[in-house]
Motif scaffolding. Structure first.
Motif, PDB file in Angstrom:
ATOM      1  N   LYS A  35       0.791  -1.284   0.006  1.00 43.64           N
ATOM      2  CA  LYS A  35       0.168  -0.076   0.182  1.00 43.64           C
ATOM      3  C   LYS A  35       0.872   1.190   0.019  1.00 43.64           C
ATOM      4  N   ALA A  36       1.840   1.029   0.787  1.00 46.74           N
ATOM      5  CA  ALA A  36       2.746   2.478   0.887  1.00 46.74           C
ATOM      6  C   ALA A  36       3.219   2.688  -0.515  1.00 46.74           C
ATOM      7  N   LEU A  37       4.033   1.540  -1.140  1.00 46.82           N
ATOM      8  CA  LEU A  37       4.661   1.729  -2.256  1.00 46.82           C
ATOM      9  C   LEU A  37       3.851   2.364  -3.336  1.00 46.82           C
ATOM     10  N   ARG A  38       2.431   1.546  -3.424  1.00 46.66           N
ATOM     11  CA  ARG A  38       1.434   2.070  -4.213  1.00 46.66           C
ATOM     12  C   ARG A  38       1.263   3.774  -4.102  1.00 46.66           C
ATOM     13  N   ALA A  39       0.984   4.137  -2.936  1.00 43.95           N
ATOM     14  CA  ALA A  39       1.019   5.774  -2.553  1.00 43.95           C
ATOM     15  C   ALA A  39       2.331   6.504  -3.218  1.00 43.95           C
ATOM     16  N   GLU A  41       4.213   5.485  -5.514  1.00 46.93           N
ATOM     17  CA  GLU A  41       4.143   5.401  -6.823  1.00 46.93           C
ATOM     18  C   GLU A  41       3.219   6.587  -7.519  1.00 46.93           C
ATOM     19  N   MET A  42       1.987   6.603  -6.720  1.00 44.66           N
ATOM     20  CA  MET A  42       1.164   7.679  -7.264  1.00 44.66           C
ATOM     21  C   MET A  42       1.529   9.002  -7.270  1.00 44.66           C
ATOM     22  N   GLU A  43       2.070   9.136  -5.861  1.00 46.22           N
ATOM     23  CA  GLU A  43       2.870  10.594  -5.619  1.00 46.22           C
ATOM     24  C   GLU A  43       3.847  10.968  -6.823  1.00 46.22           C
ATOM     25  N   LEU A  44       4.899   9.880  -7.203  1.00 50.13           N
ATOM     26  CA  LEU A  44       5.879  10.119  -8.143  1.00 50.13           C
ATOM     27  C   LEU A  44       5.280  10.345  -9.643  1.00 50.13           C
TER      28      LEU A  44
END
Length: 298
Positions: A35-39, A41-44
């Motif tokens: 979940k943290a990685l997806r978040a 990734e979305m920020e990037l």
């Protein structure tokens, strides 16, 4: 392994429960990390989109600047062409005006020369009458004409900076009549002199003690038929196009003087009828030319 070894069913179930709980916790941690990685990734992705938009905006801005600069360069080229045409026209007009002015100057010089010739004749006649070349015809009591010729009348005007009667050479020159002598005592005279009628200026004492200096103007200008400057130290201390002695016309006698100039010339002689006589005179320390002849002078 210990439970299997001991053939203890309860222990096996207990340890399997521990393993299941550990697996569940691990799965939860992995889910949190995903979940943290997806978040992240979305920020990037959002940052990448923002940077892309900013890059496009900057490209658009640079293109607008290029268009404006190109337009300004085109306007500048047009104005330069227009100014070049105007300058060429102005230069042509200036050349025409110069030719006209030169023609007017030649005409004016011709008239001025003729007027100076007439003034010379009048002044020469006045001078000859004053020194007695033409005697005064006096009528006697019976009405006849007779009597001796008039004797020369020459007045000596004395210049002394303290005792007078004249404290400056210029005042004495303005008061002098045709043929008079001006006797100059020792001193330093910061003056610009102009001789416009025949007279003599003579220094009294050693030549180094009678100093006439000026700056920013010609020290001595001679523009009459004949005159004398004798036993004087004359200095032109200015910078620029100035003369120490400027002979415009006539016959000036320069005798026993010391003449220097840090400016254009020590002595300038112009016009063909100007014929000064220079003898026993030091001409030195010239910023330009010692004696300069021009305007048909010989």
């Amino acid at each position: 392994r210990r439970a299997l070894k001991e053939h203890n069913t309860e222990n096996i179930e207990f340890h399997l429960g521990l393993m299941n709980r550990a697996a569940v916790q691990r799965d939860q941690r992995m889910a949190g990390l995903e979940k943290a990685l997806r978040a992240r990734e979305m920020e990037l992705l959002e940052m990448n989109k923002t940077l892309e938009r900013e890059r496009e905006d900057r490209l658009d801005m640079m293109q607008q600047y290029d268009d404006k600069i190109q337009a300004l360069l085109e306007v500048f080229d047009k104005k330069m062409q227009q100014n070049t045409v105007k300058c060429e026209k102005a230069l042509t007009g200036t050349l025409k005006c110069s030719h006209l002015v030169e023609g007017m100057r030649n005409t004016s010089d011709g008239h001025t020369y003729a007027i100076q010739e007439v003034k010379k004749e009048i002044s020469g006649l006045s001078y000859m009458m004053r020194v007695g070349q033409y005697g005064n015809e006096e009528r006697d009591e019976t009405g006849g004409v007779g009597g001796p010729q008039g004797a020369p009348v020459v007045t000596a005007l004395r210049v002394h900076q303290k005792d007078g009667p004249y404290t400056s050479i210029g005042d004495a020159m303005r008061a002098a009549k045709v043929g008079d002598k001006i006797i100059v005592s020792a001193g330093k005279y910061n003056e610009t002199l102009r001789m416009t009628r025949p007279m003599s200026i003579i220094g009294e004492g050693h030549v180094a003690d009678i100093q006439i200096e000026s700056s920013g103007k010609d020290t001595f200008v001679f523009e009459t038929e004949h005159g004398v400057i004798q036993n004087l130290t004359m200095r032109q201390k200015g910078t620029g196009f100035w003369n120490c002695v400027d002979c415009v016309s006539g016959q000036l006698q320069i005798e026993g003087c010391d003449i220097t100039s840090s400016s254009l010339t020590c002595i300038s002689i112009h016009r063909k009828d100007t014929k000064p006589r220079i003898w026993r005179t030091k001409i030195r320390d010239c910023g330009g030319t010692a004696i300069y002849f021009f305007d048909s002078a010989k």
